[in-house]
Design a protein around this motif. Sequence first.
Motif, PDB file in Angstrom:
ATOM      1  N   LYS A   1      -0.022  15.930 -12.701  1.00 12.74           N
ATOM      2  CA  LYS A   1       0.025  14.488 -12.898  1.00 12.74           C
ATOM      3  C   LYS A   1       1.107  13.864 -12.022  1.00 12.74           C
ATOM      4  O   LYS A   1       2.190  14.425 -11.855  1.00 12.74           O
ATOM      5  N   LEU A   2       0.788  12.698 -11.491  1.00 13.07           N
ATOM      6  CA  LEU A   2       1.755  11.978 -10.662  1.00 13.07           C
ATOM      7  C   LEU A   2       2.612  11.056 -11.525  1.00 13.07           C
ATOM      8  O   LEU A   2       2.121  10.519 -12.523  1.00 13.07           O
ATOM      9  N   PRO A   3       3.869  10.837 -11.122  1.00  5.88           N
ATOM     10  CA  PRO A   3       4.686   9.844 -11.824  1.00  5.88           C
ATOM     11  C   PRO A   3       4.027   8.468 -11.705  1.00  5.88           C
ATOM     12  O   PRO A   3       3.335   8.181 -10.734  1.00  5.88           O
ATOM     13  N   GLU A   4       4.253   7.610 -12.675  1.00  5.41           N
ATOM     14  CA  GLU A   4       3.612   6.297 -12.686  1.00  5.41           C
ATOM     15  C   GLU A   4       3.935   5.506 -11.428  1.00  5.41           C
ATOM     16  O   GLU A   4       3.065   4.823 -10.865  1.00  5.41           O
ATOM     17  N   ALA A   5       5.195   5.591 -10.971  1.00  2.00           N
ATOM     18  CA  ALA A   5       5.593   4.846  -9.773  1.00  2.00           C
ATOM     19  C   ALA A   5       4.809   5.307  -8.546  1.00  2.00           C
ATOM     20  O   ALA A   5       4.436   4.498  -7.685  1.00  2.00           O
ATOM     21  N   GLU A   6       4.528   6.605  -8.448  1.00  2.00           N
ATOM     22  CA  GLU A   6       3.768   7.147  -7.335  1.00  2.00           C
ATOM     23  C   GLU A   6       2.314   6.653  -7.393  1.00  2.00           C
ATOM     24  O   GLU A   6       1.730   6.277  -6.363  1.00  2.00           O
ATOM     25  N   VAL A   7       1.746   6.652  -8.589  1.00  3.48           N
ATOM     26  CA  VAL A   7       0.373   6.162  -8.759  1.00  3.48           C
ATOM     27  C   VAL A   7       0.275   4.709  -8.304  1.00  3.48           C
ATOM     28  O   VAL A   7      -0.630   4.332  -7.545  1.00  3.48           O
ATOM     29  N   GLU A   8       1.211   3.879  -8.757  1.00  2.31           N
ATOM     30  CA  GLU A   8       1.160   2.457  -8.426  1.00  2.31           C
ATOM     31  C   GLU A   8       1.363   2.223  -6.934  1.00  2.31           C
ATOM     32  O   GLU A   8       0.744   1.323  -6.350  1.00  2.31           O
ATOM     33  N   ALA A   9       2.226   3.007  -6.311  1.00  2.00           N
ATOM     34  CA  ALA A   9       2.441   2.864  -4.869  1.00  2.00           C
ATOM     35  C   ALA A   9       1.167   3.230  -4.106  1.00  2.00           C
ATOM     36  O   ALA A   9       0.787   2.562  -3.134  1.00  2.00           O
ATOM     37  N   ARG A  10       0.483   4.289  -4.542  1.00  2.00           N
ATOM     38  CA  ARG A  10      -0.761   4.696  -3.888  1.00  2.00           C
ATOM     39  C   ARG A  10      -1.852   3.645  -4.057  1.00  2.00           C
ATOM     40  O   ARG A  10      -2.601   3.344  -3.116  1.00  2.00           O
ATOM     41  N   VAL A  11      -1.939   3.086  -5.270  1.00  2.00           N
ATOM     42  CA  VAL A  11      -2.946   2.053  -5.521  1.00  2.00           C
ATOM     43  C   VAL A  11      -2.660   0.819  -4.673  1.00  2.00           C
ATOM     44  O   VAL A  11      -3.568   0.257  -4.036  1.00  2.00           O
ATOM     45  N   GLU A  12      -1.419   0.397  -4.637  1.00  2.00           N
ATOM     46  CA  GLU A  12      -1.043  -0.783  -3.853  1.00  2.00           C
ATOM     47  C   GLU A  12      -1.368  -0.582  -2.381  1.00  2.00           C
ATOM     48  O   GLU A  12      -1.929  -1.462  -1.718  1.00  2.00           O
ATOM     49  N   HIS A  13      -1.024   0.597  -1.865  1.00  2.00           N
ATOM     50  CA  HIS A  13      -1.302   0.922  -0.468  1.00  2.00           C
ATOM     51  C   HIS A  13      -2.801   0.892  -0.203  1.00  2.00           C
ATOM     52  O   HIS A  13      -3.257   0.334   0.808  1.00  2.00           O
ATOM     53  N   ARG A  14      -3.584   1.474  -1.104  1.00  2.00           N
ATOM     54  CA  ARG A  14      -5.042   1.515  -0.917  1.00  2.00           C
ATOM     55  C   ARG A  14      -5.635   0.110  -0.913  1.00  2.00           C
ATOM     56  O   ARG A  14      -6.538  -0.188  -0.126  1.00  2.00           O
ATOM     57  N   MET A  15      -5.134  -0.765  -1.767  1.00  2.00           N
ATOM     58  CA  MET A  15      -5.652  -2.132  -1.822  1.00  2.00           C
ATOM     59  C   MET A  15      -5.317  -2.907  -0.541  1.00  2.00           C
ATOM     60  O   MET A  15      -6.082  -3.778  -0.120  1.00  2.00           O
ATOM     61  N   LYS A  16      -4.211  -2.595   0.084  1.00  2.00           N
ATOM     62  CA  LYS A  16      -3.816  -3.306   1.294  1.00  2.00           C
ATOM     63  C   LYS A  16      -4.626  -2.869   2.510  1.00  2.00           C
ATOM     64  O   LYS A  16      -4.734  -3.617   3.486  1.00  2.00           O
ATOM     65  N   ARG A  17      -5.194  -1.675   2.452  1.00  2.00           N
ATOM     66  CA  ARG A  17      -5.948  -1.179   3.608  1.00  2.00           C
ATOM     67  C   ARG A  17      -7.139  -2.065   3.947  1.00  2.00           C
ATOM     68  O   ARG A  17      -7.566  -2.129   5.099  1.00  2.00           O
ATOM     69  N   VAL A  18      -7.674  -2.764   2.950  1.00  2.00           N
ATOM     70  CA  VAL A  18      -8.886  -3.568   3.159  1.00  2.00           C
ATOM     71  C   VAL A  18      -8.649  -4.749   4.085  1.00  2.00           C
ATOM     72  O   VAL A  18      -9.597  -5.359   4.581  1.00  2.00           O
ATOM     73  N   GLN A  19      -7.375  -5.068   4.363  1.00  2.00           N
ATOM     74  CA  GLN A  19      -7.081  -6.229   5.196  1.00  2.00           C
ATOM     75  C   GLN A  19      -7.605  -6.075   6.625  1.00  2.00           C
ATOM     76  O   GLN A  19      -7.655  -7.053   7.370  1.00  2.00           O
ATOM     77  N   ILE A  20      -8.036  -4.895   7.021  1.00  2.00           N
ATOM     78  CA  ILE A  20      -8.610  -4.750   8.369  1.00  2.00           C
ATOM     79  C   ILE A  20      -9.865  -5.602   8.522  1.00  2.00           C
ATOM     80  O   ILE A  20     -10.236  -5.961   9.638  1.00  2.00           O
ATOM     81  N   PHE A  21     -10.521  -5.933   7.398  1.00  2.00           N
ATOM     82  CA  PHE A  21     -11.735  -6.745   7.465  1.00  2.00           C
ATOM     83  C   PHE A  21     -11.442  -8.242   7.515  1.00  2.00           C
ATOM     84  O   PHE A  21     -12.371  -9.040   7.682  1.00  2.00           O
ATOM     85  N   ASP A  22     -10.183  -8.606   7.356  1.00  2.00           N
ATOM     86  CA  ASP A  22      -9.817 -10.027   7.331  1.00  2.00           C
ATOM     87  C   ASP A  22      -9.402 -10.556   8.695  1.00  2.00           C
ATOM     88  O   ASP A  22      -9.184 -11.747   8.845  1.00  2.00           O
ATOM     89  N   ARG A  23      -9.278  -9.674   9.689  1.00  2.00           N
ATOM     90  CA  ARG A  23      -8.857 -10.138  11.003  1.00  2.00           C
ATOM     91  C   ARG A  23     -10.037 -10.694  11.794  1.00  2.00           C
ATOM     92  O   ARG A  23     -11.187 -10.562  11.367  1.00  2.00           O
ATOM     93  N   GLU A  24      -9.753 -11.304  12.918  1.00  2.00           N
ATOM     94  CA  GLU A  24     -10.793 -11.954  13.704  1.00  2.00           C
ATOM     95  C   GLU A  24     -11.808 -10.967  14.285  1.00  2.00           C
ATOM     96  O   GLU A  24     -12.968 -11.316  14.504  1.00  2.00           O
ATOM     97  N   ASP A  25     -11.368  -9.759  14.553  1.00  2.00           N
ATOM     98  CA  ASP A  25     -12.251  -8.738  15.138  1.00  2.00           C
ATOM     99  C   ASP A  25     -12.301  -7.497  14.247  1.00  2.00           C
ATOM    100  O   ASP A  25     -11.851  -6.430  14.635  1.00  2.00           O
ATOM    101  N   PRO A  26     -12.838  -7.616  13.052  1.00  2.00           N
ATOM    102  CA  PRO A  26     -12.851  -6.468  12.140  1.00  2.00           C
ATOM    103  C   PRO A  26     -13.732  -5.343  12.675  1.00  2.00           C
ATOM    104  O   PRO A  26     -14.718  -5.594  13.381  1.00  2.00           O
ATOM    105  N   PRO A  27     -13.389  -4.108  12.351  1.00  2.00           N
ATOM    106  CA  PRO A  27     -14.253  -2.996  12.767  1.00  2.00           C
ATOM    107  C   PRO A  27     -15.542  -3.002  11.959  1.00  2.00           C
ATOM    108  O   PRO A  27     -15.571  -3.469  10.813  1.00  2.00           O
ATOM    109  N   THR A  28     -16.599  -2.521  12.540  1.00  2.00           N
ATOM    110  CA  THR A  28     -17.818  -2.312  11.766  1.00  2.00           C
ATOM    111  C   THR A  28     -17.631  -1.047  10.928  1.00  2.00           C
ATOM    112  O   THR A  28     -16.895  -0.133  11.319  1.00  2.00           O
ATOM    113  N   PHE A  29     -18.282  -1.008   9.781  1.00  2.00           N
ATOM    114  CA  PHE A  29     -18.143   0.156   8.908  1.00  2.00           C
ATOM    115  C   PHE A  29     -19.505   0.484   8.306  1.00  2.00           C
ATOM    116  O   PHE A  29     -20.075  -0.305   7.561  1.00  2.00           O
TER     117      PHE A  29
END
Length: 284
Positions: A141-169
């Motif tokens: 099991k991961l410490p709660e702080a580690e879980v939250e940091a991983r979740v936050e990081h994962r949610m921020k990754r989606v910003q690649i689709f918000d730029r003017e030239d997003p990659p196709t996926f």
Amino acid sequence: MPPRDNPTARQARLGAELRKLREAAGKTAREAAGLLSVDQAKISHIEAGRLGVSEERIGRLCTFYSCDDKSLIGALCAISKEHRGQFWFDDYRGILAPGFLDIAELEHHAVALRSMQSVTLPGLFQTENYARALFTGTTPKLPEAEVEARVEHRMKRVQIFDREDPPTFEAIIHEAALRMRFGGRKVAREQLEYLMEVSTRPEVSIRVIPFTNEDFIEVTQPVLYASGVVPQLDTVQIDSAFGGRFLDAEADRRKYRALLDIAEQASLDPDGSRQIIHHIAREL
């Protein structure tokens, strides 16, 4: 400047490409060192990504290696100008393991992405609750702080689709992954509804391999194929419970392109895929 202890995957890739060019030209590290008037160890550090290299030196080395591919040389020079602290994921250095930063870095610089997953959904399309369910289910099991940091990081990754030239996926997902109820029915339904929503984005294509498909496709671990600004910088990332691996050899890239092509042929078209996702969500 002392060598880096932990170069990023992209820094290591710059060095690897320079090594490939040197070897293709039949030059030794000693000869490259003589060209730059440095010791051989420095060339080894550059090719391992442990030392940076200037645009001017990249140009000289490429000329020495008889490489006249201006697009490739320009792409390598662009990597050499990047520095720590330049991108959002650098904020997680020292907080998350380097692999998390490497995948965010890979996605950030890709011009196109293709993936195949059979148990879980692509990280870029995960909801916060779904991602948290995955991270809380690790062993140990991961410490709660580690879980939250991983979740936050994962949610921020989606910003690649918000730029003017997003990659196709293009995401190819096995029906098995859609039917997993990580976090319970409510979380699973929310996740499928979100997947339906992102599937309408013009740069996103989601295709489902149904249980009715009778051919075995050997992709039991998540596979991500990231196309670089030039074909030589294409990268395959293989994920597992023990960490991710980055593959850059042309033979590996060719193999996984073919594998993804086979998976695409076995999948439903985007409209049919949305229908099956909707059907499974209604069952919940």
